[in-house]
Design a protein around this motif. Sequence first.
Motif, PDB file in Angstrom:
ATOM      1  N   SER A 189       0.842  -1.204   0.000  1.00 38.75           N
ATOM      2  CA  SER A 189       0.000   0.000   0.000  1.00 38.75           C
ATOM      3  C   SER A 189       0.871   1.244   0.000  1.00 38.75           C
ATOM      4  O   SER A 189       2.079   1.178   0.252  1.00 38.75           O
ATOM      5  N   PRO A 190       0.286   2.419  -0.255  1.00 37.52           N
ATOM      6  CA  PRO A 190       1.046   3.672  -0.186  1.00 37.52           C
ATOM      7  C   PRO A 190       1.681   3.885   1.181  1.00 37.52           C
ATOM      8  O   PRO A 190       2.762   4.462   1.287  1.00 37.52           O
ATOM      9  N   LYS A 195       6.579   4.248   4.275  1.00 37.59           N
ATOM     10  CA  LYS A 195       7.429   3.755   5.362  1.00 37.59           C
ATOM     11  C   LYS A 195       8.837   3.436   4.826  1.00 37.59           C
ATOM     12  O   LYS A 195       9.855   3.734   5.462  1.00 37.59           O
ATOM     13  N   ILE A 196       8.885   2.830   3.624  1.00 36.96           N
ATOM     14  CA  ILE A 196      10.179   2.493   3.020  1.00 36.96           C
ATOM     15  C   ILE A 196      10.919   3.772   2.649  1.00 36.96           C
ATOM     16  O   ILE A 196      12.146   3.885   2.806  1.00 36.96           O
ATOM     17  N   GLU A 197      10.176   4.804   2.153  1.00 39.51           N
ATOM     18  CA  GLU A 197      10.812   6.086   1.831  1.00 39.51           C
ATOM     19  C   GLU A 197      11.430   6.708   3.080  1.00 39.51           C
ATOM     20  O   GLU A 197      12.541   7.249   3.049  1.00 39.51           O
ATOM     21  N   LEU A 202      14.708   8.040   0.465  1.00 38.66           N
ATOM     22  CA  LEU A 202      14.688   8.120  -0.988  1.00 38.66           C
ATOM     23  C   LEU A 202      13.280   8.440  -1.480  1.00 38.66           C
ATOM     24  O   LEU A 202      12.291   8.120  -0.795  1.00 38.66           O
ATOM     25  N   ASN A 203      13.199   9.042  -2.652  1.00 34.13           N
ATOM     26  CA  ASN A 203      11.910   9.335  -3.278  1.00 34.13           C
ATOM     27  C   ASN A 203      11.525   8.133  -4.140  1.00 34.13           C
ATOM     28  O   ASN A 203      12.177   7.847  -5.149  1.00 34.13           O
ATOM     29  N   LEU A 204      10.444   7.399  -3.753  1.00 30.78           N
ATOM     30  CA  LEU A 204      10.103   6.133  -4.396  1.00 30.78           C
ATOM     31  C   LEU A 204       8.689   6.193  -4.962  1.00 30.78           C
ATOM     32  O   LEU A 204       7.810   6.868  -4.416  1.00 30.78           O
ATOM     33  N   MET A 258       7.364  -2.657 -10.746  1.00 31.89           N
ATOM     34  CA  MET A 258       8.694  -2.164 -10.444  1.00 31.89           C
ATOM     35  C   MET A 258       8.597  -0.909  -9.581  1.00 31.89           C
ATOM     36  O   MET A 258       7.577  -0.219  -9.550  1.00 31.89           O
ATOM     37  N   VAL A 259       9.713  -0.647  -8.863  1.00 26.90           N
ATOM     38  CA  VAL A 259       9.831   0.526  -8.005  1.00 26.90           C
ATOM     39  C   VAL A 259      10.782   1.500  -8.684  1.00 26.90           C
ATOM     40  O   VAL A 259      11.866   1.092  -9.140  1.00 26.90           O
ATOM     41  N   ARG A 260      10.352   2.760  -8.797  1.00 31.30           N
ATOM     42  CA  ARG A 260      11.223   3.778  -9.372  1.00 31.30           C
ATOM     43  C   ARG A 260      11.768   4.677  -8.258  1.00 31.30           C
ATOM     44  O   ARG A 260      11.030   5.101  -7.373  1.00 31.30           O
ATOM     45  N   MET A 261      13.065   4.941  -8.332  1.00 32.14           N
ATOM     46  CA  MET A 261      13.739   5.809  -7.374  1.00 32.14           C
ATOM     47  C   MET A 261      14.248   7.039  -8.117  1.00 32.14           C
ATOM     48  O   MET A 261      14.853   6.914  -9.185  1.00 32.14           O
ATOM     49  N   THR A 262      14.028   8.234  -7.602  1.00 32.73           N
ATOM     50  CA  THR A 262      14.612   9.460  -8.143  1.00 32.73           C
ATOM     51  C   THR A 262      15.434  10.113  -7.047  1.00 32.73           C
ATOM     52  O   THR A 262      14.992  10.196  -5.887  1.00 32.73           O
TER      53      THR A 262
END
Length: 830
Positions: A189-190, A195-197, A202-204, A258-262
């Motif tokens: 979920s968001p 929580k991972i961010e 990181l911006n995920l 997939m997860v995108r990281m910027t």
Amino acid sequence: MKLRNKVLIAIGLAWLVFLGLTYAGSKYFLIRSFLELEKDRADRDLFRVNQALDQIDYSLYTYSSDWSHWNDLYDYMQGKNYAFVPNNLNMTAFTNSTINLITYWDNNGKLMVGTAFDTDKSQYTSYPTGLDKYIYPGSLLLTRKDVNKDLRGYVLTGKGIMMVAASAITDGDKVKPPLGASVFGRLLSPKIMQKIEDTTKLNLDLYLPNQIQKDPTLAKAFKEISHSPTGVLNYPISEETLQGFSVIKDINGNAIGMVRMTTPRAIYLTGVKAIGYYLITFVALGVLFSLLMIWLLRALIIKRLERLDSDVAEISQKNELSRRVDETGNDELSSVSKQINNMMSIIEASHLKLEHRVQERTHELQKTNIQLQQEIAERKSVEKELIVHKEHLVRLAHYDSLTSLPNRVFFNEMLTKTISHSKRHKKNLAILFIDLDRFKTINDALGHPIGDLVLKEIATRFSTVLRAGDVLARLGGDEFIILLNDVSQPKFASHVAEKLLQLCAQPIHVSTHEFFITTSIGICTYPEDGTSLEDLLKNADMAMYKAKRSGGGIFVYFTKEMNLEAHEHIKLEAALRRAITNKEFVLYYQPKLNLSDGVIMGVEALIRWEDPELGLVSPAKFIPFAEETGLILQIGEWALHEACRANKSWQDQGYQPISVAVNLSPKQFRHQNIDELVANALVDSGLAPEYLEIEITETAVMDDVATAISRLNDIKKMGVKISIDDFGTGYTSISYLKQFPVSVLKIDQSFIKGIPSNQDDTAITSAVIALAHSLDIKVVAEGVETPEQLQYLADHDCDMVQGYYLSRPLPEDKILFQLVKKNLKESAIT
């Protein structure tokens, strides 16, 4: 341009090149290092993201394992503890654990109990769509036979990507057998992503397949990391920002998101600034160093070089070879000044010698001019000789060295020109293709020198027949060709051909020998028989061979039927060769009846050709052609082997032994080691020699009597019988007949056909029977077709008969009905 200016330009250019290379190299290698550091940092950030996801998945796995190895659950699965569900599977359990799915399944894949929960709204909800692709009897999630091996991973549902964990349902001590499997699920979920961010700083962003397909950039990255062994990918999207991707795969190994990281490009931007500071410092130091170098070069070298240049220029302008430059100092420039002075001394001495040498050389050039004039005269003489040799070579290339007649090459050139001339002026011409009959015997018997003299005489005689404008040429060997220009009528060529035949018929005397030679002539005319060189030569050659096949000593005009006949011959030869390869030949057998006891004593093997297109081809059509082309050798060898094999096969089947007669062609008898051929056929088949009979014609044995007798004796020694076929149609001498080791004479059917009504035939037949019996030779009558013929032959003591009256030639499987088994009583003709 002054030297100092060149030095300044050289130093400036060198410095610019050095700066350029330094800048390019620094930027390439340093920026590359910073990019590699940046990529490594991005890969580690993506790894931290994957690690954070794995920790959340592991907590789900721990929770599912605790709730699967539970005595209360184990009792419930056995139908004993119904209070387990209301006491444990309640809203508090879902809310406290942030779990969205709890299900329990038996070993048959049947759902025992389970529910889905929306933790954001704190309410029960329906099962997410898409779970049926992962949860079904026999699936990975439900196949939990090993209690110590649980399964965790991801699945794609209608509500998004869900973490799942599956464990075997056992008691708390894990000693009892599993009663099924538990499947727990937690949606990504968001809140979890936030929580991972917070954890990774990181911006995920999480993307599902339907979101990915709408964006080409995302779709391209998703495709690449789906097949990448690392499952991660990163690259800069601008000077300030970098993005990375990490693939999420389901429990079956399929990419489901997939997860995108910027992240900012801090490492790269820091590196760019550092390189800029470094280059500014480097350029400033380089400029200072260059100015110092220029000042030193000017003070220590350039001034002295300018002075040396001025001295040398003044010596050159005034041509003062005795003047010298300043040598002061003790360095390389001083050494150069000394060398210049030495060179000036040498130049001065050389100048004096050169003036003397010029005078000498002028005298030598006068002498050389005289020699060159002599060489030119000699070269003109050699060129004249080369022209003579060239004319001789041209003659050798266009004329026959033996007869001095035009050769094939020259004749073809003249014929081509004549065809063009005749076409323009609508003239006729004729080609006579000439071949001497049996000329080879002269060369073989007396040698080529005698043969060459005969050819020269023939060429001389032929030349007397021609008109002015006609051409006689020798094509090679014993072949000549004549071109008759401007022929008013085709009959004119026949008059010339008759004269040629008459000239050949006159005896030719060479040395002590006298020769009588005939020739075969083929005639074709332009434009009736062809309009090209190739057609005319081919058609004249075809007509010549027609004359030769007719016996020689004649001339034959070309006809269109010859072309058809030639094509038929080509087709027949190809078909014969194909028949040999495909084994299309078959032997038929005609029985020979013993008139004294009415028993079949033997059979004659007669070859037939079963062509798949033409059907059964008559031997009268293909045997003469096979004889002409030489294919009869292969066909005859096959027939001999096949006849021996068949006869031995009949004996092995229990039939009374009989002899089989096989015809040998004249070419086969003359050109093969016939005794070895017969011996090989007997050995290969295992047939005893007394059951084989070889038939040969009178013509075959009378061509070379001594050789024929020797070969026949070799065959006779093996125990094989020999018969003379078609006796009476050739020219066998009675005296030779005594010498031939012959066992049987076969009277030709042309004599049998007229008996008993034709007196000549009856007289000849009776005489042959009496003659053969007087020489102790058996007699076989061929072509018996009526009972009157059979009775006459029996009354006149003919030994054996064969013909359609008794039996037609039969194939191998049908001739067996004519043969007698060993254990049966022999029967006779009544």
